[in-house]
Design a protein around this motif. Structure first.
Motif, PDB file in Angstrom:
ATOM      1  N   ALA A 242       0.826  -1.206   0.000  1.00  0.00           N
ATOM      2  CA  ALA A 242       0.000   0.000   0.000  1.00  0.00           C
ATOM      3  C   ALA A 242       0.861   1.256   0.000  1.00  0.00           C
ATOM      4  CB  ALA A 242      -0.933  -0.013   1.213  1.00  0.00           C
ATOM      5  N   GLU A 245       2.377   1.528  -3.574  1.00  0.00           N
ATOM      6  CA  GLU A 245       1.330   1.894  -4.528  1.00  0.00           C
ATOM      7  C   GLU A 245       0.856   3.321  -4.285  1.00  0.00           C
ATOM      8  OE1 GLU A 245      -1.154   1.770  -7.697  1.00  0.00           O
ATOM      9  OE2 GLU A 245       0.477   0.383  -7.162  1.00  0.00           O
ATOM     10  N   GLY A 246       0.819   3.755  -3.024  1.00  0.00           N
ATOM     11  CA  GLY A 246       0.453   5.134  -2.720  1.00  0.00           C
ATOM     12  C   GLY A 246       1.422   6.130  -3.340  1.00  0.00           C
ATOM     13  N   ARG A 249       0.797   6.419  -7.110  1.00  0.00           N
ATOM     14  CA  ARG A 249      -0.419   7.130  -7.493  1.00  0.00           C
ATOM     15  C   ARG A 249      -0.296   8.646  -7.373  1.00  0.00           C
ATOM     16  NH1 ARG A 249      -5.541   3.564  -5.096  1.00  0.00           N
ATOM     17  NH2 ARG A 249      -4.905   1.553  -5.989  1.00  0.00           N
ATOM     18  N   ARG A 255       5.507  12.789  -7.150  1.00  0.00           N
ATOM     19  CA  ARG A 255       6.039  11.427  -7.041  1.00  0.00           C
ATOM     20  C   ARG A 255       7.565  11.420  -7.099  1.00  0.00           C
ATOM     21  NH1 ARG A 255       4.784   6.569 -11.420  1.00  0.00           N
ATOM     22  NH2 ARG A 255       6.801   5.553 -11.240  1.00  0.00           N
ATOM     23  N   GLY A 362      -5.495   1.657   2.949  1.00  0.00           N
ATOM     24  CA  GLY A 362      -5.439   1.478   1.504  1.00  0.00           C
ATOM     25  C   GLY A 362      -4.407   2.359   0.830  1.00  0.00           C
ATOM     26  N   ALA A 363      -4.083   2.019  -0.416  1.00  0.00           N
ATOM     27  CA  ALA A 363      -3.108   2.796  -1.176  1.00  0.00           C
ATOM     28  C   ALA A 363      -3.593   4.221  -1.395  1.00  0.00           C
ATOM     29  CB  ALA A 363      -2.825   2.105  -2.510  1.00  0.00           C
ATOM     30  N   HIS A 364      -4.903   4.405  -1.615  1.00  0.00           N
ATOM     31  CA  HIS A 364      -5.427   5.755  -1.808  1.00  0.00           C
ATOM     32  C   HIS A 364      -5.305   6.579  -0.526  1.00  0.00           C
ATOM     33  CE1 HIS A 364      -8.718   3.271  -0.277  1.00  0.00           C
ATOM     34  NE2 HIS A 364      -9.274   4.371   0.196  1.00  0.00           N
ATOM     35  N   ASP A 365      -5.397   5.916   0.638  1.00  0.00           N
ATOM     36  CA  ASP A 365      -5.209   6.619   1.907  1.00  0.00           C
ATOM     37  C   ASP A 365      -3.757   7.068   2.052  1.00  0.00           C
ATOM     38  OD1 ASP A 365      -7.909   6.105   2.864  1.00  0.00           O
ATOM     39  OD2 ASP A 365      -7.264   4.032   3.137  1.00  0.00           O
ATOM     40  N   ARG A 367      -1.702   7.667  -0.436  1.00  0.00           N
ATOM     41  CA  ARG A 367      -1.503   8.757  -1.390  1.00  0.00           C
ATOM     42  C   ARG A 367      -1.973  10.080  -0.798  1.00  0.00           C
ATOM     43  NH1 ARG A 367      -4.472  11.999  -4.248  1.00  0.00           N
ATOM     44  NH2 ARG A 367      -3.829  12.768  -6.311  1.00  0.00           N
ATOM     45  N   ASP A 368      -3.162  10.099  -0.191  1.00  0.00           N
ATOM     46  CA  ASP A 368      -3.680  11.335   0.390  1.00  0.00           C
ATOM     47  C   ASP A 368      -2.775  11.841   1.506  1.00  0.00           C
ATOM     48  OD1 ASP A 368      -5.782  11.103  -1.354  1.00  0.00           O
ATOM     49  OD2 ASP A 368      -7.209  10.334   0.145  1.00  0.00           O
TER      50      ASP A 368
END
Length: 431
Positions: A242, A245-246, A249, A255, A362-365, A367-368
């Motif tokens: 995660a 992956e974060g 993204r 990045r 999660g990965a989206h978490d 990323r944020d």
């Protein structure tokens, strides 16, 4: 005053005439002292369990098929006896060795000249607790036995689930500890709730640190890069995938600013042991660095250079029962944490103060959370770093010493008998 001759490494002085004798005996059976999580737990718990003016004796059952412990000058209140004996062998031989461990401990104390009557308390980890240990130590030592419980394994962690021998033994030890131990130390409130029984006091003690071991942080400017650190051996409990992956993204300019250092595993080990996707790692190229197993000094140096340590864990199960030792160590180093709340972390980590709290695993978490970290300037980061070091005072062994030493070596109070529960936490404070 009696004199004790202990079996220690050359770097460790023996107890001489005129010094206080051992009052607490701590039993272990793993690498000590080496700086890994179990070793650190034993070291700091032994320091906080030592009554003022007394001495704690650590008896470590060390198999000779492991590399020997490095010479390490223990604090003056601690003494070490290392039992060196053949390890490995058949399953029956290993079982017999576990069953005979309390006899070897008693023999080592006798050889060291430590009268049983001078021992007022014995403390050992859950993994060493069984019926033989309880019977032998209870009948011989005639003092309170305390069990330190650090985890509660979940069947989903193992390929064979509930049929895994290690899992069966772990749950059996937990069952016995909850019913036979005089006192129990639990690393989290989740474990405390599972272990509470009538007239069975339980004290919650999170991972401890010695704040004096940590120097001031010295990271580079955030305008150049955001440096993340994962230190340890990732397994099913840590979602490294995660994290990677974060990072992937993130928008391209952001990045490129992120660097992730993984200390404790090689890339090959991470592929075999963790959920890490090797394709994702390859995609990030030199933005992900694997250091392999490193010394404690190197880990401390990496913490000084990092902007955030990262820890992403699933909610529930094993992650809720434990308490990651990485968090107190990171805070003590002045390295804020980027994590999601599990276990008792919400008690110690406030979003925007000691770190950045993710909405989930999660990965989206991730990323944020990284996007928030990337918007910080140096002044904002340093303020967060100072708050992290202030929070670390709640984990320093000195803050816990009065409570832990009274719990392990003191007499049981009437409150213990009535409530069967003790849950004491140091207040917020500065360091």
């Amino acid at each position: 005053m009696k004199s004790y001759e202990t079996l220690t490494s050359p770097a460790q002085p023996t107890i001489t005439s005129g010094e206080p004798g051992p009052r607490v005996v701590m039993v272990a059976a793993y690498r000590f002292p080496h700086g890994d999580a179990m070793s650190n737990r034993l070291l700091q718990l032994a320091r906080s369990a030592t009554p003022p003016g007394a001495t704690t004796l650590i008896v470590n059952d060390w198999p000779d098929n492991e590399r020997q412990p490095e010479l390490f000058a223990l604090p003056p209140e601690l003494r070490l006896i290392t039992l060196v004996a053949a390890g490995g062998g058949s399953r029956l031989r290993r079982w017999l060795r576990r069953q005979s461990r309390p006899l070897r401990v008693l023999k080592a104390l006798r050889q060291a000249g430590v009268p049983v009557g001078d021992v007022t308390a014995v403390c050992l980890p859950l993994g060493l607790w069984n019926l033989t240990t309880w019977i032998v130590l209870r009948l011989t030592m005639r003092c309170p036995l305390t069990v330190d419980v650090l985890e509660r394994h979940d069947p989903r962690q193992f390929r064979r689930g509930r049929l895994t021998p290690y899992f069966i033994r772990h749950r059996w030890h937990s069952f016995l500890a909850a019913r036979l131990a005089d006192r129990i130390i639990a690393i989290s409130t989740t474990l405390q709730r599972r272990l509470i029984r009538p007239n069975r006091p339980v004290l919650v003690v999170p991972p401890q640190v010695d704040c004096a071991d940590y120097r001031q942080p010295a990271p580079s400017s955030l305008t150049k890069s955001l440096r993340l650190l994962y230190a340890g051996t990732a397994g099913s409990k840590d979602h490294l995938a995660a994290v990677v992956e974060g990072i992937r993204r993130l928008p391209e300019p952001e990045r490129q600013r992120v660097r992730l250092t993984i200390a404790g595993m090689t890339q090959e080990q991470a592929a075999a042991m963790s959920d890490l996707d090797q394709g994702a790692v390859t995609d990030l190229g030199d933005q992900v660095i694997f250091l392999g197993r490193v010394s404690r000094e190197r880990v401390l140096a990496e913490l000084r250079a990092a902007h955030f340590s990262v820890l992403v864990r699933p909610t529930g199960g094993y992650a809720e029962a434990g308490f990651p030792s990485k968090v107190p160590e990171s805070l003590a180093a002045g390295c804020p944490v980027l994590l999601n709340h599990t276990s008792d972390l919400a008690t110690y980590i406030d979003d925007g103060r000691e770190g950045i709290v993710l909405a989930g695993p999660g990965a989206h978490d991730v990323r944020d959370g990284l996007m928030r970290a990337l918007t910080l300037d140096d002044a904002q980061w340093w303020q967060m770093s100072r708050r992290a070091r202030e929070r670390a005072a709640a984990f320093d062994y000195r803050a816990w010493a009065p409570t832990v030493s009274a719990f392990v070596a003191g007499a049981r109070t009437e409150q213990d008998h009535v409530s069967g529960q003790t849950d004491v936490r140091p207040p917020r404070g500065g360091w």
